[in-house]
Design a protein around this motif. Structure first.
Motif, mmCIF file in Angstrom:
data_model
loop_
_atom_site.group_PDB
_atom_site.id
_atom_site.type_symbol
_atom_site.label_atom_id
_atom_site.label_comp_id
_atom_site.label_asym_id
_atom_site.label_seq_id
_atom_site.Cartn_x
_atom_site.Cartn_y
_atom_site.Cartn_z
ATOM 1 N N ALA A 62 0.846 -1.193 0.000
ATOM 2 C CA ALA A 62 0.000 0.000 0.000
ATOM 3 C C ALA A 62 0.874 1.231 0.000
ATOM 4 O O ALA A 62 1.915 1.268 0.655
ATOM 5 N N THR A 63 0.441 2.264 -0.733
ATOM 6 C CA THR A 63 1.126 3.542 -0.658
ATOM 7 C C THR A 63 0.686 4.256 0.610
ATOM 8 O O THR A 63 -0.395 4.008 1.128
ATOM 9 N N TRP A 64 1.526 5.149 1.096
ATOM 10 C CA TRP A 64 1.169 5.868 2.317
ATOM 11 C C TRP A 64 0.085 6.899 2.063
ATOM 12 O O TRP A 64 -0.897 6.969 2.773
ATOM 13 N N SER A 65 0.253 7.703 1.040
ATOM 14 C CA SER A 65 -0.634 8.852 0.877
ATOM 15 C C SER A 65 -1.888 8.514 0.076
ATOM 16 O O SER A 65 -2.986 8.945 0.418
ATOM 17 N N GLY A 66 -1.719 7.735 -0.987
ATOM 18 C CA GLY A 66 -2.865 7.481 -1.845
ATOM 19 C C GLY A 66 -3.715 6.312 -1.441
ATOM 20 O O GLY A 66 -4.827 6.142 -1.909
ATOM 21 N N GLY A 67 -3.176 5.468 -0.579
ATOM 22 C CA GLY A 67 -3.946 4.308 -0.178
ATOM 23 C C GLY A 67 -4.151 3.319 -1.301
ATOM 24 O O GLY A 67 -5.076 2.503 -1.265
ATOM 25 N N ILE A 68 -3.327 3.374 -2.344
ATOM 26 C CA ILE A 68 -3.447 2.413 -3.441
ATOM 27 C C ILE A 68 -2.868 1.090 -2.965
ATOM 28 O O ILE A 68 -1.770 1.058 -2.419
ATOM 29 N N THR A 69 -3.594 0.029 -3.176
ATOM 30 C CA THR A 69 -3.189 -1.271 -2.662
ATOM 31 C C THR A 69 -3.066 -2.310 -3.767
ATOM 32 O O THR A 69 -3.703 -2.214 -4.811
ATOM 33 N N TRP A 70 -2.209 -3.300 -3.505
ATOM 34 C CA TRP A 70 -2.061 -4.464 -4.380
ATOM 35 C C TRP A 70 -2.049 -5.709 -3.499
ATOM 36 O O TRP A 70 -1.524 -5.663 -2.377
ATOM 37 N N TYR A 71 -2.575 -6.794 -4.011
ATOM 38 C CA TYR A 71 -2.620 -8.038 -3.254
ATOM 39 C C TYR A 71 -2.179 -9.206 -4.112
ATOM 40 O O TYR A 71 -2.442 -9.260 -5.317
ATOM 41 N N ALA A 72 -1.543 -10.173 -3.449
ATOM 42 C CA ALA A 72 -1.300 -11.447 -4.103
ATOM 43 C C ALA A 72 -2.642 -12.138 -4.319
ATOM 44 O O ALA A 72 -3.559 -12.011 -3.498
ATOM 45 N N ASP A 73 -2.743 -12.885 -5.393
ATOM 46 C CA ASP A 73 -4.026 -13.520 -5.725
ATOM 47 C C ASP A 73 -4.528 -14.416 -4.605
ATOM 48 O O ASP A 73 -5.732 -14.500 -4.356
ATOM 49 N N TYR A 74 -3.619 -15.073 -3.898
ATOM 50 C CA TYR A 74 -4.049 -16.062 -2.914
ATOM 51 C C TYR A 74 -4.611 -15.430 -1.638
ATOM 52 O O TYR A 74 -5.143 -16.133 -0.780
ATOM 53 N N VAL A 75 -4.516 -14.095 -1.511
ATOM 54 C CA VAL A 75 -5.078 -13.441 -0.324
ATOM 55 C C VAL A 75 -6.201 -12.475 -0.664
ATOM 56 O O VAL A 75 -6.846 -11.938 0.242
ATOM 57 N N LYS A 76 -6.450 -12.258 -1.929
ATOM 58 C CA LYS A 76 -7.496 -11.312 -2.323
ATOM 59 C C LYS A 76 -8.845 -11.721 -1.745
ATOM 60 O O LYS A 76 -9.230 -12.881 -1.793
ATOM 61 N N GLY A 77 -9.522 -10.764 -1.173
ATOM 62 C CA GLY A 77 -10.821 -11.022 -0.574
ATOM 63 C C GLY A 77 -10.740 -11.482 0.874
ATOM 64 O O GLY A 77 -11.765 -11.526 1.562
ATOM 65 N N ARG A 78 -9.551 -11.826 1.332
ATOM 66 C CA ARG A 78 -9.394 -12.293 2.719
ATOM 67 C C ARG A 78 -8.519 -11.353 3.547
ATOM 68 O O ARG A 78 -8.741 -11.198 4.744
ATOM 69 N N PHE A 79 -7.505 -10.769 2.933
ATOM 70 C CA PHE A 79 -6.576 -9.901 3.643
ATOM 71 C C PHE A 79 -6.806 -8.453 3.214
ATOM 72 O O PHE A 79 -7.141 -8.184 2.052
ATOM 73 N N THR A 80 -6.578 -7.531 4.151
ATOM 74 C CA THR A 80 -6.691 -6.108 3.856
ATOM 75 C C THR A 80 -5.496 -5.374 4.443
ATOM 76 O O THR A 80 -5.215 -5.502 5.644
ATOM 77 N N ILE A 81 -4.803 -4.619 3.597
ATOM 78 C CA ILE A 81 -3.692 -3.799 4.070
ATOM 79 C C ILE A 81 -4.194 -2.372 4.240
ATOM 80 O O ILE A 81 -4.974 -1.869 3.413
ATOM 81 N N SER A 82 -3.782 -1.738 5.314
ATOM 82 C CA SER A 82 -4.168 -0.360 5.557
ATOM 83 C C SER A 82 -3.043 0.330 6.317
ATOM 84 O O SER A 82 -2.113 -0.319 6.781
ATOM 85 N N ARG A 83 -3.136 1.643 6.427
ATOM 86 C CA ARG A 83 -2.071 2.364 7.112
ATOM 87 C C ARG A 83 -2.607 3.607 7.817
ATOM 88 O O ARG A 83 -3.607 4.163 7.413
ATOM 89 N N ASP A 84 -1.944 4.005 8.884
ATOM 90 C CA ASP A 84 -2.149 5.270 9.550
ATOM 91 C C ASP A 84 -0.878 6.077 9.402
ATOM 92 O O ASP A 84 0.209 5.564 9.643
ATOM 93 N N ASN A 85 -1.009 7.319 9.006
ATOM 94 C CA ASN A 85 0.183 8.148 8.847
ATOM 95 C C ASN A 85 0.646 8.778 10.153
ATOM 96 O O ASN A 85 1.743 9.299 10.229
#
Length: 123
Positions: free
Chosen positions: A51-74
């Protein structure tokens, strides 16, 4: 000195959830892409999510899509990995990583690594 410190690992039953945290310190991370990788014994470290810090753009490996969520606090500089519907697998160490470039991060050559936190999913 840059530090990435993971926490939140442990033992969880299959189908359960865990939330990993990564506290980043030592510089301003607003221009960094943050990510998570995992490594099981005898296997290569593999990409999980970024995940990017400012834009919140995220990418996931196929095997975790729909199950894992990445997020951040600045404030503070913390990145999280919410893991739901965990599957029984061999134990793995989850690593936090940071780099200015998303591509370098996703291919596993980031500028910074954390020390890792172990996750075990039992039957």
């Amino acid at each position: 000195q840059v530090q990435l410190v993971e926490s939140g690992g442990g033992v969880v039953q299959a189908g359960g959830s865990l939330r990993l945290s990564c506290a980043a310190s030592g510089r301003t991370f607003s221009s960094y892409v943050m990510g998570w990788f995992r490594q099981a014994p005898g296997k290569e470290r593999e990409f999980v999510a970024t995940a990017t810090w400012s834009g919140g753009i995220t990418w996931y490996a196929d095997y975790v899509k729909g199950r894992f969520t990445i997020s951040r606090d600045n404030d503070p500089n913390t990145v999280y990995l919410q893991m739901n519907s965990l599957k029984p697998e061999v134990p793995a160490v989850y690593y936090c990583a940071a780099d200015r470039g998303a591509n370098r991060l996703r291919v596993g050559v980031p500028e910074f690594w954390g020390q890792g936190t172990q996750v075990t999913v039992s039957l």
